[in-house]
Write a protein that holds these residues in place. Structure first.
Motif, PDB file in Angstrom:
ATOM      1  N   LEU A  24       0.970  -1.275   0.197  1.00 11.77           N
ATOM      2  CA  LEU A  24      -0.163  -0.184  -0.122  1.00 11.77           C
ATOM      3  C   LEU A  24       0.994   1.081  -0.704  1.00 11.77           C
ATOM      4  CD1 LEU A  24      -2.692   1.268   0.401  1.00 11.77           C
ATOM      5  CD2 LEU A  24      -2.509   0.985   3.022  1.00 11.77           C
ATOM      6  N   VAL A  25       2.228   1.560   0.864  1.00 12.71           N
ATOM      7  CA  VAL A  25       2.514   2.751   0.913  1.00 12.71           C
ATOM      8  C   VAL A  25       3.109   3.153  -0.345  1.00 12.71           C
ATOM      9  CG1 VAL A  25       4.549   3.520   1.957  1.00 12.71           C
ATOM     10  CG2 VAL A  25       2.256   2.373   3.254  1.00 12.71           C
ATOM     11  N   VAL A  26       4.062   1.905  -0.833  1.00  5.84           N
ATOM     12  CA  VAL A  26       4.775   1.589  -1.798  1.00  5.84           C
ATOM     13  C   VAL A  26       3.856   1.810  -3.204  1.00  5.84           C
ATOM     14  CG1 VAL A  26       6.189   0.220  -3.934  1.00  5.84           C
ATOM     15  CG2 VAL A  26       6.640   0.000  -1.268  1.00  5.84           C
ATOM     16  N   ARG A  27       2.973   1.588  -3.640  1.00  7.19           N
ATOM     17  CA  ARG A  27       2.063   2.122  -4.010  1.00  7.19           C
ATOM     18  C   ARG A  27       1.506   3.685  -3.991  1.00  7.19           C
ATOM     19  NH1 ARG A  27      -1.024  -3.487  -4.644  1.00  7.19           N
ATOM     20  NH2 ARG A  27       0.189  -4.682  -5.405  1.00  7.19           N
ATOM     21  N   GLY A  28       1.866   3.524  -3.207  1.00 11.41           N
ATOM     22  CA  GLY A  28       1.737   5.367  -2.665  1.00 11.41           C
ATOM     23  C   GLY A  28       2.740   6.236  -3.394  1.00 11.41           C
ATOM     24  N   TRP A  29       2.793   6.122  -2.977  1.00 12.41           N
ATOM     25  CA  TRP A  29       4.997   6.677  -3.326  1.00 12.41           C
ATOM     26  C   TRP A  29       5.109   6.542  -4.632  1.00 12.41           C
ATOM     27  CZ3 TRP A  29       9.569   5.431  -5.762  1.00 12.41           C
ATOM     28  CH2 TRP A  29       9.989   6.407  -6.587  1.00 12.41           C
ATOM     29  N   MET A  30       4.594   5.378  -5.727  1.00 10.50           N
ATOM     30  CA  MET A  30       4.598   5.440  -6.955  1.00 10.50           C
ATOM     31  C   MET A  30       3.934   6.574  -7.744  1.00 10.50           C
ATOM     32  SD  MET A  30       5.650   1.369  -7.121  1.00 10.50           S
ATOM     33  CE  MET A  30       5.244   1.174  -9.223  1.00 10.50           C
ATOM     34  N   THR A  31       2.954   5.906  -7.083  1.00 11.03           N
ATOM     35  CA  THR A  31       1.429   7.039  -7.224  1.00 11.03           C
ATOM     36  C   THR A  31       1.779   8.370  -7.597  1.00 11.03           C
ATOM     37  OG1 THR A  31      -0.438   5.655  -7.237  1.00 11.03           O
ATOM     38  CG2 THR A  31      -0.820   7.520  -7.048  1.00 11.03           C
ATOM     39  N   LEU A  32       1.976   8.551  -5.921  1.00  5.07           N
ATOM     40  CA  LEU A  32       2.983  10.815  -6.590  1.00  5.07           C
ATOM     41  C   LEU A  32       3.624  10.602  -7.190  1.00  5.07           C
ATOM     42  CD1 LEU A  32       2.507  13.428  -4.653  1.00  5.07           C
ATOM     43  CD2 LEU A  32       3.929  12.415  -2.795  1.00  5.07           C
ATOM     44  N   THR A  33       4.882   9.944  -7.120  1.00  4.84           N
ATOM     45  CA  THR A  33       5.973  10.572  -7.687  1.00  4.84           C
ATOM     46  C   THR A  33       5.624  10.266  -9.933  1.00  4.84           C
ATOM     47  OG1 THR A  33       7.321   8.948  -6.268  1.00  4.84           O
ATOM     48  CG2 THR A  33       8.032   9.238  -8.730  1.00  4.84           C
ATOM     49  N   ALA A  34       4.423   8.748 -10.274  1.00  2.57           N
ATOM     50  CA  ALA A  34       4.177   9.834 -11.298  1.00  2.57           C
ATOM     51  C   ALA A  34       3.054  10.559 -11.824  1.00  2.57           C
ATOM     52  CB  ALA A  34       3.615   7.624 -12.366  1.00  2.57           C
ATOM     53  N   ALA A  35       2.190  11.015 -11.025  1.00  2.00           N
ATOM     54  CA  ALA A  35       1.794  12.057 -11.293  1.00  2.00           C
ATOM     55  C   ALA A  35       2.572  13.390 -10.891  1.00  2.00           C
ATOM     56  CB  ALA A  35       0.391  12.256  -9.810  1.00  2.00           C
ATOM     57  N   THR A  36       3.829  12.990 -10.667  1.00  2.92           N
ATOM     58  CA  THR A  36       3.801  14.839 -10.823  1.00  2.92           C
ATOM     59  C   THR A  36       4.104  14.672 -11.891  1.00  2.92           C
ATOM     60  OG1 THR A  36       4.854  14.393  -8.036  1.00  2.92           O
ATOM     61  CG2 THR A  36       5.826  15.792  -9.134  1.00  2.92           C
ATOM     62  N   LEU A  37       5.381  13.558 -12.427  1.00  6.42           N
ATOM     63  CA  LEU A  37       6.451  13.380 -13.372  1.00  6.42           C
ATOM     64  C   LEU A  37       5.651  14.325 -14.469  1.00  6.42           C
ATOM     65  CD1 LEU A  37       8.229  10.397 -12.512  1.00  6.42           C
ATOM     66  CD2 LEU A  37       9.335  12.666 -13.683  1.00  6.42           C
ATOM     67  N   ALA A  38       3.785  13.862 -14.722  1.00  7.36           N
ATOM     68  CA  ALA A  38       3.099  14.111 -15.538  1.00  7.36           C
ATOM     69  C   ALA A  38       2.638  15.477 -15.653  1.00  7.36           C
ATOM     70  CB  ALA A  38       1.244  13.795 -15.422  1.00  7.36           C
ATOM     71  N   MET A  39       2.472  15.875 -14.013  1.00  6.52           N
ATOM     72  CA  MET A  39       2.046  17.420 -14.013  1.00  6.52           C
ATOM     73  C   MET A  39       3.629  18.132 -14.579  1.00  6.52           C
ATOM     74  SD  MET A  39      -0.175  17.133  -9.928  1.00  6.52           S
ATOM     75  CE  MET A  39      -0.087  19.155  -9.601  1.00  6.52           C
ATOM     76  N   LEU A  40       4.035  17.845 -14.522  1.00 10.50           N
ATOM     77  CA  LEU A  40       5.977  18.538 -14.602  1.00 10.50           C
ATOM     78  C   LEU A  40       5.609  18.512 -16.633  1.00 10.50           C
ATOM     79  CD1 LEU A  40       8.095  19.934 -13.489  1.00 10.50           C
ATOM     80  CD2 LEU A  40       9.058  18.015 -14.087  1.00 10.50           C
ATOM     81  N   LEU A  41       5.098  17.702 -17.349  1.00  8.55           N
ATOM     82  CA  LEU A  41       5.267  17.593 -18.596  1.00  8.55           C
ATOM     83  C   LEU A  41       3.994  18.208 -19.386  1.00  8.55           C
ATOM     84  CD1 LEU A  41       7.392  13.903 -18.954  1.00  8.55           C
ATOM     85  CD2 LEU A  41       8.036  16.183 -19.440  1.00  8.55           C
ATOM     86  N   LEU A  42       3.313  18.008 -18.530  1.00  5.26           N
ATOM     87  CA  LEU A  42       2.439  18.318 -19.155  1.00  5.26           C
ATOM     88  C   LEU A  42       1.725  20.283 -18.739  1.00  5.26           C
ATOM     89  CD1 LEU A  42      -0.788  15.761 -18.526  1.00  5.26           C
ATOM     90  CD2 LEU A  42      -0.018  16.144 -20.593  1.00  5.26           C
ATOM     91  N   ARG A  43       2.464  20.526 -17.755  1.00  3.97           N
ATOM     92  CA  ARG A  43       2.708  21.464 -17.402  1.00  3.97           C
ATOM     93  C   ARG A  43       2.308  22.770 -18.581  1.00  3.97           C
ATOM     94  NH1 ARG A  43       0.302  24.541 -13.099  1.00  3.97           N
ATOM     95  NH2 ARG A  43       0.628  26.857 -12.825  1.00  3.97           N
ATOM     96  N   SER A  44       3.318  23.144 -19.419  1.00  2.00           N
ATOM     97  CA  SER A  44       3.787  23.638 -20.497  1.00  2.00           C
ATOM     98  C   SER A  44       2.272  23.594 -21.533  1.00  2.00           C
ATOM     99  CB  SER A  44       4.979  22.825 -20.971  1.00  2.00           C
ATOM    100  OG  SER A  44       4.960  24.317 -22.459  1.00  2.00           O
ATOM    101  N   PRO A  45       1.335  22.413 -22.280  1.00  2.13           N
ATOM    102  CA  PRO A  45       0.519  22.842 -22.403  1.00  2.13           C
ATOM    103  C   PRO A  45      -0.945  22.701 -22.191  1.00  2.13           C
ATOM    104  CG  PRO A  45       1.609  20.716 -22.355  1.00  2.13           C
ATOM    105  CD  PRO A  45       2.539  21.568 -21.761  1.00  2.13           C
ATOM    106  N   TYR A  46      -0.454  22.907 -20.655  1.00  2.00           N
ATOM    107  CA  TYR A  46      -2.010  23.013 -19.759  1.00  2.00           C
ATOM    108  C   TYR A  46      -1.851  24.354 -19.691  1.00  2.00           C
ATOM    109  CZ  TYR A  46      -4.538  23.746 -15.430  1.00  2.00           C
ATOM    110  OH  TYR A  46      -5.492  23.855 -14.383  1.00  2.00           O
ATOM    111  N   THR A  47      -0.848  25.250 -19.263  1.00  3.93           N
ATOM    112  CA  THR A  47      -0.688  27.137 -19.603  1.00  3.93           C
ATOM    113  C   THR A  47      -1.027  27.454 -20.604  1.00  3.93           C
ATOM    114  OG1 THR A  47       1.339  26.943 -18.866  1.00  3.93           O
ATOM    115  CG2 THR A  47       0.396  26.994 -16.846  1.00  3.93           C
ATOM    116  N   GLY A  48      -0.802  27.416 -21.416  1.00  8.04           N
ATOM    117  CA  GLY A  48      -0.001  27.099 -23.131  1.00  8.04           C
ATOM    118  C   GLY A  48      -0.917  26.629 -24.656  1.00  8.04           C
ATOM    119  N   SER A  49      -0.731  25.878 -25.459  1.00  8.01           N
ATOM    120  CA  SER A  49      -1.025  25.496 -26.125  1.00  8.01           C
ATOM    121  C   SER A  49      -2.180  25.020 -26.010  1.00  8.01           C
ATOM    122  CB  SER A  49       0.637  25.291 -26.990  1.00  8.01           C
ATOM    123  OG  SER A  49       0.580  23.731 -26.797  1.00  8.01           O
ATOM    124  N   GLY A  50      -2.361  24.229 -25.147  1.00  6.18           N
ATOM    125  CA  GLY A  50      -3.273  23.342 -25.006  1.00  6.18           C
ATOM    126  C   GLY A  50      -3.468  21.745 -25.814  1.00  6.18           C
TER     127      GLY A  50
END
Length: 690
Positions: A207-233
């Motif tokens: 449970l705890v390890v999967r929580g860590w993996m989920t938070l890490t993957a979501a943070t990486l996804a937000m970092l990559l999506l940040r530019s099109p999210y605030t810009g071109s779409g």
């Protein structure tokens, strides 16, 4: 009657249904439905920095071309090249295409762009896009006219920044990040503070390890999506290195990178917690290690929570110095309660030796967490809403009411769980020490793989209370102590056949499976434990919906900001509901000069409208007239009259397209009807057009 172990495969009684899988599927479905409905209702992320004014104003008609266009916002925004564009009626840039100029004055947030000189008359479109101080993209568009309104080829954007596929994916990543943090921090806190023996339980480790993996993957996804999210779409821009570099230079980008670094430290924390700590036997050493892990884990959890506080709502608006630490406390309390609740549910379903002491400790921690949530939630609600009218009259306030309702339901169910916990602690005089699991109400001996032929009531539940001899499979026979073997004539001893190791291992697995199934049956038969599991399951289900509401709430414009934007915007007359219908009787004074004009103005609001006019005689039949004219005047703003020349379609039916209503207000609509070369009249009526 004797019971014989089946020769192949596990015992049928060992095939217990995997309820945790069904439970996980139920929660996943609930999360998907609730989050999907909320995304559909909320749409793209609402503006947290609102446009409170502009010069020229939206829909204004000015006599001469202005030198610049300025925009005023409710709070600080970030703008770059092309953030403000002014387009002429043909769709060409009317501004000088320079970066917006910062025109701040005191607390007034204002930006402007210069216009070309000698701009012709017509309708101009202003399109703008920026990033608010709390990391959310904002955008909008409006029109103004020079001289008089005109046709324009520019289509106003039909979607806001932060919408579309990229906005949906970013919203999902935000939800996953919150969920991962709650499970990671709350699960680890449950092990350290409530049930230290749980550090060796595989379900809690996963449970705890999967929580860590989920938070890490979501943070990486937000970092990559940040530019099109605030810009071109555009999703393809997620891997644009220039865009990623620009994101890293912003406050939200720095917060996401800091979160990744803290997740690296949390990986080491998890390794120690489920490695050296779980294996430590010496109580004194384990106590010291518990203190060290608790201190380090609290620092890491507070740091991760701070990455949200530093980049979102708490970092802007009133009292940010107080709001940010309060936001961190709020997130930590949520994690301790809901994350610990998830860990407790997993322990109740998947580990047979969770103790009543552990449940009682979590109950106390959950109570303290609810108190912290109440105090911090009241402060945050006051800060973000500010008034009773905003609580009921804004989207943020309405979502907040839904959240409060879900919290109330959750607290009610938690009260039921506390009663089950009390019954577990006091029922039947059961031993509730750390060494005694709450599930075991009777003494049972477990089958041991090494003693294949041993007499155990767990391994042979069907003969546990009989005195009949037990049959042993060939080659594994050991004489039981329950029934003596009958005397037989002495015969020469036959040579023993060697025991098949594979067969012995298979029988050992069967007996272990039977013992585990019997243990699970006894555990599930405990009414107190079953009641606690049901109530905790209900709590987790409500918590999933609560987390979805909270995620959407963080991307919704605060009620205080929305109300301030409304009060700062120019007052406008109430808009008519749908097309405007007018009936105007007239009399030109000549022969056949009496009749009625019926007029429909569609859609009856600012922008482009279409007018249809029907001329009826006194007999109610269509009346053919040589000419009809229209004019619109807004006297309060000295606009107009704006003429419109209808075109005859059929006898008694006229129409005019492309009628531009530049601004909302109480308009005077004048209709001129000519029934002969010399007979005409003008009739008018005031109507609110918004």
């Amino acid at each position: 009657m004797t019971a014989t172990a089946p020769p192949f495969g596990p015992s049928p009684s060992a095939s217990a249904p995997r309820r945790p899988l069904a439970f996980a599927g139920l929660l996943a479905a609930l999360a998907g439905v609730v989050f999907g409905l909320l995304l559909a209702a909320a749409g793209p992320a609402s503006a947290h920095a609102a446009l409170t004014g502009s010069d020229p104003q939206d829909g204004a008609v000015v006599a001469a071309a202005p030198k610049e266009v300025t925009l005023t916002f409710s709070e600080q925004v970030a703008m770059g090249d092309g953030s403000i564009r002014v387009l002429d009626p043909a769709g060409k840039r009317a501004d000088t295409e320079d970066a917006p100029r910062d025109l701040h004055s005191g607390s007034i947030v204002k930006y402007g762009v210069s216009l070309h000189t000698g701009l012709p008359d017509g309708t101009y479109t202003v399109a703008w896009q920026a990033v608010s101080a709390d990391s959310h993209p904002v955008s909008g568009a409006f029109t103004f006219s020079i001289g008089a309104p005109s046709e324009t080829t520019v289509a106003l954007p039909d979607s806001e920044a932060g919408g579309g596929l990229v906005g949906t994916l970013y919203g999902i990543a935000r939800y996953a990040a919150y969920a991962g943090f709650i499970v990671l921090a709350g699960g680890a806190a449950f092990v350290l503070a409530c049930w230290q023996r749980g550090a060796g339980a595989r379900p809690l480790q996963r449970l705890v390890v999967r929580g860590w993996m989920t938070l890490t993957a979501a943070t990486l996804a937000m970092l990559l999506l940040r530019s099109p999210y605030t810009g071109s779409g555009k999703l393809g821009d997620a891997f644009d290195l220039d865009g990623l570099q620009a994101v890293l230079d912003t406050k939200p980008g720095a917060a996401l990178v800091s979160r990744l670094l803290l997740l690296g430290a949390s990986a080491l924390f998890i390794a120690v917690l489920f490695g050296a700590y779980a294996k430590r036997e010496d109580e004194r050493e384990k106590k010291d290690l518990t203190f060290g892990l608790a201190t380090g884990g609290a620092v890491i959890a507070a740091g991760i929570a701070g990455t949200w506080a530093l980049a979102e709502h708490a970092s802007t608006g009133i009292q940010p110095g107080i709001a940010m630490p309060v936001d961190v406390l709020h997130l930590l309390a949520v994690a301790a309660w809901l994350g610990g609740l998830t860990a407790l549910l997993i322990a109740l379903y998947r580990t047979p030796d969770i103790t009543a002491d552990a449940v009682r400790r979590f109950s106390r921690i959950a109570f303290i967490s609810v108190l912290v949530l109440t105090a911090t939630g009241i402060y945050q609600s006051w800060r973000q809403v500010g008034s009773w009218s905003a609580l009921t009259g804004t989207g943020y306030g309405q979502l907040l009411l839904v959240k409060v309702g879900l919290v109330a339901v959750l607290v009610g169910i938690a009260g039921i769980s506390r009663r089950w916990t009390a019954r577990l602690a006091t029922g039947g005089g059961a031993d509730t020490s750390e060494s005694r699991p709450i599930a075991v109400g009777t003494e049972t001996s477990e089958a041991h793989p090494a003693t294949v032929g041993a007499d155990t009531s767990e391994a042979h539940p069907t003969t546990a209370d009989t005195d009949t001899p037990r049959a042993h499979p060939a080659g594994v026979g050991a004489e039981t102590s329950q029934v003596a073997a009958p005397a037989t004539p002495a015969t020469p001893a036959a040579p023993e056949e060697p025991e098949d190791p594979a067969r012995a291992a298979q029988l050992a697995r069967q007996q272990t499976a039977v013992a585990t199934a019997e243990k699970k049956r006894i555990r599930d038969a405990d009414p107190d434990r079953s009641g606690l599991r049901r109530s905790v399951l209900a709590e987790v289900g409500v918590a999933v919906a609560l987390l979805a509401v909270t995620t959407v709430l963080t991307s919704t414009e605060p009620g205080r900001t929305e109300e301030e934007a409304r009060s700062s915007a120019p007052a406008a007359a109430p808009a008519a509901n749908g097309p405007i219908n007018l009936t105007l009787p007239f009399d030109t004074g000549g022969e056949n000069g009496k009749g009625t004009v019926r007029m429909d103005l569609d859609p009856g609001r600012t922008g482009t409208n279409v007018a249809h006019l029907w001329i009826d005689g006194i007999d109610g039949k269509a009346m053919d007239v040589p000419e009809v004219k229209l004019a619109f005047t807004l006297k309060s703003k000295d606009i107009g009259p704006l003429p419109a020349v209808p075109v005859r379609l059929t006898e008694g039916h006229w129409t005019s397209t492309g009628i531009q209503i530049p601004i909302a207000g109480d308009w005077n609509v004048a209709v001129t009807v000519r029934t002969s070369d010399i007979d005409q009249t003008t009739v008018d009526k005031n109507v609110k057009i918004g």
